[in-house]
Design a protein around this motif. Structure first.
Motif, PDB file in Angstrom:
ATOM      1  N   ARG A  19       0.814  -1.219   0.000  1.00  0.00           N
ATOM      2  CA  ARG A  19       0.000   0.000   0.000  1.00  0.00           C
ATOM      3  C   ARG A  19       0.847   1.269   0.000  1.00  0.00           C
ATOM      4  N   PRO A  20       1.951   1.336   0.816  1.00  0.00           N
ATOM      5  CA  PRO A  20       2.693   2.615   0.850  1.00  0.00           C
ATOM      6  C   PRO A  20       3.753   2.746  -0.238  1.00  0.00           C
ATOM      7  N   ASP A  21       3.818   1.818  -1.179  1.00  0.00           N
ATOM      8  CA  ASP A  21       4.909   1.816  -2.166  1.00  0.00           C
ATOM      9  C   ASP A  21       4.968   3.124  -2.966  1.00  0.00           C
ATOM     10  N   PRO A  22       6.107   3.569  -3.401  1.00  0.00           N
ATOM     11  CA  PRO A  22       7.412   3.011  -3.050  1.00  0.00           C
ATOM     12  C   PRO A  22       7.881   3.551  -1.705  1.00  0.00           C
ATOM     13  N   VAL A  23       8.361   2.629  -0.850  1.00  0.00           N
ATOM     14  CA  VAL A  23       8.853   3.069   0.453  1.00  0.00           C
ATOM     15  C   VAL A  23      10.323   3.482   0.329  1.00  0.00           C
ATOM     16  N   LEU A  24      10.779   4.189   1.331  1.00  0.00           N
ATOM     17  CA  LEU A  24      12.190   4.576   1.416  1.00  0.00           C
ATOM     18  C   LEU A  24      13.065   3.345   1.179  1.00  0.00           C
ATOM     19  N   GLN A  25      14.037   3.453   0.304  1.00  0.00           N
ATOM     20  CA  GLN A  25      15.026   2.400   0.024  1.00  0.00           C
ATOM     21  C   GLN A  25      14.484   1.257  -0.844  1.00  0.00           C
ATOM     22  N   GLN A  26      13.240   1.393  -1.342  1.00  0.00           N
ATOM     23  CA  GLN A  26      12.716   0.347  -2.233  1.00  0.00           C
ATOM     24  C   GLN A  26      13.360   0.505  -3.605  1.00  0.00           C
ATOM     25  N   ILE A  27      13.788  -0.600  -4.203  1.00  0.00           N
ATOM     26  CA  ILE A  27      14.505  -0.548  -5.484  1.00  0.00           C
ATOM     27  C   ILE A  27      13.580  -0.149  -6.642  1.00  0.00           C
ATOM     28  N   GLU A  28      12.350  -0.661  -6.660  1.00  0.00           N
ATOM     29  CA  GLU A  28      11.386  -0.452  -7.744  1.00  0.00           C
ATOM     30  C   GLU A  28      11.855  -0.993  -9.090  1.00  0.00           C
ATOM     31  N   ASP A  29      11.694  -2.253  -9.293  1.00  0.00           N
ATOM     32  CA  ASP A  29      11.939  -2.836 -10.617  1.00  0.00           C
ATOM     33  C   ASP A  29      10.806  -2.374 -11.543  1.00  0.00           C
ATOM     34  N   PHE A  30      11.167  -1.889 -12.754  1.00  0.00           N
ATOM     35  CA  PHE A  30      10.141  -1.344 -13.659  1.00  0.00           C
ATOM     36  C   PHE A  30       9.218  -2.434 -14.207  1.00  0.00           C
ATOM     37  N   GLY A  31       9.725  -3.647 -14.316  1.00  0.00           N
ATOM     38  CA  GLY A  31       8.932  -4.666 -15.010  1.00  0.00           C
ATOM     39  C   GLY A  31       8.499  -5.822 -14.150  1.00  0.00           C
ATOM     40  N   ASP A  32       8.843  -5.814 -12.845  1.00  0.00           N
ATOM     41  CA  ASP A  32       8.518  -6.974 -12.004  1.00  0.00           C
ATOM     42  C   ASP A  32       8.225  -6.495 -10.590  1.00  0.00           C
ATOM     43  N   GLY A  33       6.961  -6.531 -10.226  1.00  0.00           N
ATOM     44  CA  GLY A  33       6.527  -6.038  -8.914  1.00  0.00           C
ATOM     45  C   GLY A  33       6.992  -6.896  -7.756  1.00  0.00           C
ATOM     46  N   THR A  34       7.512  -8.093  -8.031  1.00  0.00           N
ATOM     47  CA  THR A  34       7.908  -8.987  -6.924  1.00  0.00           C
ATOM     48  C   THR A  34       9.376  -8.824  -6.551  1.00  0.00           C
ATOM     49  N   VAL A  35      10.132  -8.018  -7.308  1.00  0.00           N
ATOM     50  CA  VAL A  35      11.574  -7.910  -7.050  1.00  0.00           C
ATOM     51  C   VAL A  35      11.845  -6.859  -5.966  1.00  0.00           C
ATOM     52  N   SER A  36      12.680  -7.224  -5.016  1.00  0.00           N
ATOM     53  CA  SER A  36      13.176  -6.233  -4.045  1.00  0.00           C
ATOM     54  C   SER A  36      14.691  -6.375  -3.947  1.00  0.00           C
ATOM     55  N   ALA A  37      15.306  -5.492  -3.166  1.00  0.00           N
ATOM     56  CA  ALA A  37      16.769  -5.557  -2.994  1.00  0.00           C
ATOM     57  C   ALA A  37      17.192  -6.948  -2.548  1.00  0.00           C
ATOM     58  N   ASN A  38      16.339  -7.619  -1.805  1.00  0.00           N
ATOM     59  CA  ASN A  38      16.723  -8.926  -1.248  1.00  0.00           C
ATOM     60  C   ASN A  38      16.856 -10.027  -2.297  1.00  0.00           C
ATOM     61  N   ASP A  39      16.349  -9.791  -3.506  1.00  0.00           N
ATOM     62  CA  ASP A  39      16.549 -10.815  -4.543  1.00  0.00           C
ATOM     63  C   ASP A  39      18.025 -11.012  -4.858  1.00  0.00           C
ATOM     64  N   CYS A  40      18.862 -10.033  -4.493  1.00  0.00           N
ATOM     65  CA  CYS A  40      20.315 -10.189  -4.652  1.00  0.00           C
ATOM     66  C   CYS A  40      20.840 -11.391  -3.856  1.00  0.00           C
ATOM     67  N   PHE A  41      20.116 -11.803  -2.835  1.00  0.00           N
ATOM     68  CA  PHE A  41      20.597 -12.916  -2.011  1.00  0.00           C
ATOM     69  C   PHE A  41      20.378 -14.275  -2.673  1.00  0.00           C
ATOM     70  N   ARG A  42      19.500 -14.331  -3.668  1.00  0.00           N
ATOM     71  CA  ARG A  42      19.126 -15.650  -4.211  1.00  0.00           C
ATOM     72  C   ARG A  42      20.333 -16.485  -4.645  1.00  0.00           C
ATOM     73  N   PRO A  43      21.235 -15.931  -5.494  1.00  0.00           N
ATOM     74  CA  PRO A  43      22.340 -16.797  -5.952  1.00  0.00           C
ATOM     75  C   PRO A  43      23.381 -17.101  -4.881  1.00  0.00           C
ATOM     76  N   VAL A  44      23.329 -16.408  -3.761  1.00  0.00           N
ATOM     77  CA  VAL A  44      24.314 -16.675  -2.701  1.00  0.00           C
ATOM     78  C   VAL A  44      23.635 -17.206  -1.432  1.00  0.00           C
ATOM     79  N   SER A  45      22.466 -17.790  -1.606  1.00  0.00           N
ATOM     80  CA  SER A  45      21.807 -18.451  -0.481  1.00  0.00           C
ATOM     81  C   SER A  45      21.571 -19.911  -0.843  1.00  0.00           C
ATOM     82  N   ARG A  46      21.748 -20.786   0.131  1.00  0.00           N
ATOM     83  CA  ARG A  46      21.397 -22.198  -0.111  1.00  0.00           C
ATOM     84  C   ARG A  46      19.885 -22.375   0.003  1.00  0.00           C
ATOM     85  N   TYR A  47      19.261 -21.489   0.759  1.00  0.00           N
ATOM     86  CA  TYR A  47      17.803 -21.457   0.789  1.00  0.00           C
ATOM     87  C   TYR A  47      17.387 -20.007   0.922  1.00  0.00           C
ATOM     88  N   PHE A  48      16.433 -19.606   0.076  1.00  0.00           N
ATOM     89  CA  PHE A  48      15.930 -18.233   0.099  1.00  0.00           C
ATOM     90  C   PHE A  48      14.416 -18.281   0.200  1.00  0.00           C
TER      91      PHE A  48
END
Ligand SMILES: Cc1ncc(C[n+]2csc(CCOP(=O)(O)OP(=O)(O)O)c2C)c(N)n1
Ligand SMILES: [Mg+2]
Length: 613
Positions: A124-153
Motif C-alpha cells: 500500500r505505501p509503495d514506493p517506500v524509502l530504500q525500495q529498489i522499484e523494478d520497472f517490469g517486475d513487482g515482486t523484485v526487491s533488494a533482497n533478490d540479490c541474495f538468491r544466488p548466494v543463499s542455499r535457501y531463500f
C-alpha cells in the motif's frame, strides 16, 4: 491443537531460541545470538520481538552489516558448524551490505541465517524509502540479490509462512552437505502481523550433526585404489575439521604410513609436528607437500572443494595415472576431477577405511622419501621466519615473530592479501581450529570482524588477527565493537602501504606497478596513515613498533591485557617467500606494447602447454 497468538517476528524469535545443540556433553543454544542493525523494515517488528527475548537470545549491535555477518560466519567456522548466529538488517542498503558476506558463507559452506527486512507485502505505501522499484517486475526487491548466494531463500509474505520456511531453513543450516547461508526476507508489515501459531512450533529441538556412512560399493572401490597405491597422499580440507575427524585422520595416516597435506581450510587438523603432516599444499604449499603431490598416484581428498589454489590450477598432481578419491559429504565435491567418489562423513569414512585397510601400509620407500623432503622443508621455512633486525621486515618474518609469541591453543586468523600465502606455508598450527583462514572467498575485511566471531565461539583461546593495511582500511569498525563487548583480540597490522600481493601479481604477469601500492596511485599527497592512532580512537590499546623485537614485546604484553590490542608494524611490500609454492593460472594479455607482458604471456603459454598436453 493449542496455539499461541504472536506476531510473525515474535514467533520466529521464539523458534530460534528453542533450537539447541549438544557440545561436549553440554546442551547449548544452537543460535548464540542475533547481530542486529535496525532501520525501518526491522526495528518495529523484529526489534520488538528481540527485545522481548533478550534474556534467552542475545542481540548484539555492531557497526556494519557485512562485518556482523563476517562475525557470524567466523563464529560458525570456529564452532565447526556446531553452533551459529543470525544477522538482521533493515531493508535496502543494510540488506545489500550483507550480500558479500552471504557469498563468503556460500563459498565456505558455513551456516549463516540472514534476516533482512523487506518491503511491505501489502504494497500500500509503495514506493517506500530504500525500495529498489523494478520497472517490469513487482515482486523484485533488494533482497533478490541474495538468491544466488543463499542455499535457501524465502520471502515471508504471510505470517503463517514462517512455519514451513523455518523448518526448511533449519534443515539447510544443520545439514553437513547442504550447509550454507539461508536468507529469510521478512516483509516489514508481516513481521508485525499476528497469527495463532501451534505450540509445537516452539518445542525444544536438539540438532546433532548427521554422520553419513559410506556406500558399500564406493568404499570397496576406494579401498581397492588405496591398496594398489605406491605413492598415496591425503589432502585434508576444511571438511576434516567440520566433521571433527582429526583423530581419525591421525590414526588413519599412522596406521597406513600415508602422508597428509593440508588446504587453507584444513590446516590445523593435524598438528604441525605430526611427522606425517607435510603442511600446506598447492599454490601456497610447502616444498614437501607439493613434491609429494607431484609424484602421488592416489590422492585421498578429504572434505575439500579442490579449488585452484589446492590443485595448482589442475597442474599439481602431475602423474598422468594419478587418481583422486573424493571423500565428501556430498556428490558435488566428491566427484570433482574425475574422482572416485566416496560420499560420506569424513570421521565415519576414515574409520571405515582404516579398518578395511588393516595390515596394509604404503611402501617404505615412499614414506622415507616424503620424510626427507619434510625435514628439508622445515629447515628452509625456519630461514624465512627467523628473527631479523631488518628495517622493513618481510611478512614471513612477522609470521615468525607472532609464532614465537603464540601457544598451541591460540588462534591465528586471516583472510586476504599476501599473508594467507605466508601463513599457509609457514604457520605451525597447534590444536585443531588454531588456524582460521577464510580463503574460499578471501574477502578483504573479514579479518577483524571474523576475529570477533572466533573469540565469541571460544573465549578461552587467544585470537591473533593478522591483517594488511589494505584489509584494515576496508573494514575496521568492529575494533570498536570488540572493545564495547569486552571481546579481546590481538590485531597485528602489517603496513606495507598498499596492496602488496596484487602489486607482486601485477609484476609477475608483466604489468607495471600501477594502482596497487599507494606510491603508484594517482595522488596529490602520499598518505601516511597512523593506524595506531586510528585504532586508539576506537578504544583499543594500540602502538606502532619499530621492528620484530619490539613486536614480540608488544605481543607478550597484549596477552596480559583484557582489552583489544592493535599493534602496527611497517613491512616490505616486495618480498614474499619464494621457496615452495606452485604455478597458479592467471590469464596474461595475448597482445601488449610491453615487453614484460609479452615475456609473461610466453611463460603462461608454456605453463598451459605443460599442463594440458
Ligand atoms: C573485498 C575484496 N576486494 C578485493 C580483493 C582483491 N585483493 C586481494 S588481496 C588485495 C590487497 C590486500 O592488501 P593488504 O590487506 O594491504 O595486504 P597485502 O597485499 O599488502 O599483503 C586485494 C585488493 C579481495 N580479496 N577482497
Ligand atoms: Mg598492504
Amino acid at each position: 491443537m493449542s496455539t499461541i497468538r504472536l506476531t510473525m517476528a515474535q514467533a520466529l524469535v521464539a523458534a530460534l531460541a528453542a533450537q539447541k545443540t549438544v557440545v561436549g556433553g553440554r546442551t547449548l543454544p544452537l543460535f548464540a545470538g542475533v547481530w542486529a542493525i535496525f532501520g525501518h523494515g526491522n526495528v518495529a517488528g523484529l526489534g520488538e520481538a528481540l527485545h522481548g527475548a533478550r534474556d534467552i537470545l542475545p542481540t548484539l549491535r555492531a557497526h556494519n552489516e557485512q562485518a556482523m555477518a563476517h562475525s557470524a560466519i567466523a563464529f560458525a567456522k570456529a564452532s565447526r558448524r556446531r553452533r551459529m548466529m543470525a544477522v538482521t538488517s533493515s531493508i535496502g542498503p543494510g540488506a545489500t551490505n550483507m550480500v558479500t558476506a552471504a557469498a563468503v558463507a556460500h563459498v565456505n559452506r558455513l551456516p549463516l541465517l540472514l534476516l533482512p527486512g523487506d518491503v511491505f507485502a501489502g504494497r500500500r505505501p509503495d514506493p517506500v524509502l530504500q525500495q529498489i522499484e523494478d520497472f517490469g517486475d513487482g515482486t523484485v526487491s533488494a533482497n533478490d540479490c541474495f538468491r544466488p548466494v543463499s542455499r535457501y531463500f524465502d520471502r515471508i509474505t504471510r505470517p503463517e509462512q514462517i512455519i514451513p520456511a523455518f523448518e526448511r531453513a533449519m534443515q539447510v543450516l544443520t545439514d553437513p552437505s547442504e550447509c550454507g547461508p539461508v536468507t529469510l526476507a521478512l516483509c516489514q508489515d508481516v513481521q508485525t502481523e499476528a497469527y495463532d501459531y501451534p505450540e509445537s512450533f516452539f518445542a525444544e529441538r536438539i540438532w546433532q550433526p548427521r554422520r553419513t556412512r559410506p556406500d558399500e560399493q564406493e568404499l570397496a572401490q576406494a579401498v581397492a585404489l588405496l591398496k594398489g597405491a605406491k605413492r598415496p597422499l591425503v589432502v585434508a580440507g576444511g571438511g576434516t575439521l567440520y566433521s571433527e575427524a582429526e583423530g581419525e585422520l591421525a590414526r588413519f595416516c599412522l596406521a597406513h604410513g600415508i602422508p597428509s597435506a593440508e588446504t587453507q581450510a584444513g590446516k590445523s587438523a593435524l598438528p604441525h609436528d605430526n611427522p606425517l603432516n607435510l603442511g600446506a599444499i598447492g599454490v601456497t604449499g610447502t616444498g614437501a607437500a607439493n613434491d609429494a603431490a607431484k609424484h602421488a598416484d592416489v590422492v585421498l581428498a578429504v572434505g575439500t572443494r579442490l579449488q585452484d589454489f589446492t590443485t595448482g590450477s589442475r597442474a599439481l598432481f602431475a602423474d598422468p595415472e594419478c587418481r583422486i578419491i573424493g571423500l565428501n559429504t556430498q556428490g558435488f565435491d566428491a566427484g570433482k576431477h574425475g574422482a572416485q567418489p566416496l560420499v560420506a562423513d569424513a570421521k565415519a569414512a576414515l574409520a571405515e577405511l582404516e579398518a578395511a585397510l588393516a595390515g596394509w601400509k604404503a611402501p617404505a620407500g615412499w614414506s622415507a622419501q616424503v620424510q626427507a623432503s619434510r625435514d628439508a622443508w622445515l629447515e628452509t621455512a625456519a630461514r624465512y621466519t627467523a628473527m631479523s633486525n631488518q628495517a622493513l621486515p618481510s611478512d614471513a618474518q612477522v609470521v615468525g615473530a607472532v609464532q614465537r609469541q603464540s601457544r598451541a591453543s591460540d588462534v591465528v586468523l586471516c583472510a586476504a592479501g599476501g599473508l594467507p600465502g605466508e601463513l599457509h606455508k609457514l604457520w605451525q598450527a597447534g590444536a585443531p581450529g588454531g588456524y582460521h583462514m577464510e580463503y574460499g572467498y578471501s574477502c578483504m575485511g573479514y579479518e577483524i570482524a571474523g576475529g570477533l566471531g572466533a573469540k565469541l565461539a571460544d573465549p578461552a583461546r587467544e585470537v591473533f588477527v593478522m591483517v594488511g593495511d589494505g584489509s584494515y582500511l576496508m573494514m575496521n569498525s568492529e575494533i570498536a565493537t570488540s572493545v564495547m563487548l569486552g571481546v579481546k583480540l590481538t590485531i597485528v597490522v602489517l603496513d606495507n602501504r598498499g596492496f602488496g600481493c596484487i602489486n607482486r601479481l601485477q609484476n609477475a604477469t608483466g604489468g607495471a606497478s600501477f594502482n596497487n601500492l599507494l606510491r603508484d596511485t594517482r595522488h596529490e599527497t602520499l598518505p601516511e596513515i597512523d593506524f595506531a592512532a586510528h585504532a586508539g580512537a576506537m578504544g583499543a590499546i594500540s602502538r606502532k613498533v619499530a621492528g620484530l623485537a619490539e613486536l614480540e614485546t608488544a605481543l607478550a604484553e597484549a596477552r596480559g591485557h583484557d582489552r583489544t590490542s592493535v599493534i602496527v608494524i611497517d613491512t616490505d611490500p616486495l618480498i614474499s617467500t619464494d621457496a615452495g609454492g606452485h604455478w597458479w593460472e592467471v590469464a596474461v594479455p595475448a597482445v601488449s606494447v610491453r615487453d614484460e607482458v609479452k615475456a609473461a604471456r610466453k611463460r603462461y603459454d608454456g605453463a598451459l602447454a605443460a599442463r594440458d598436453n
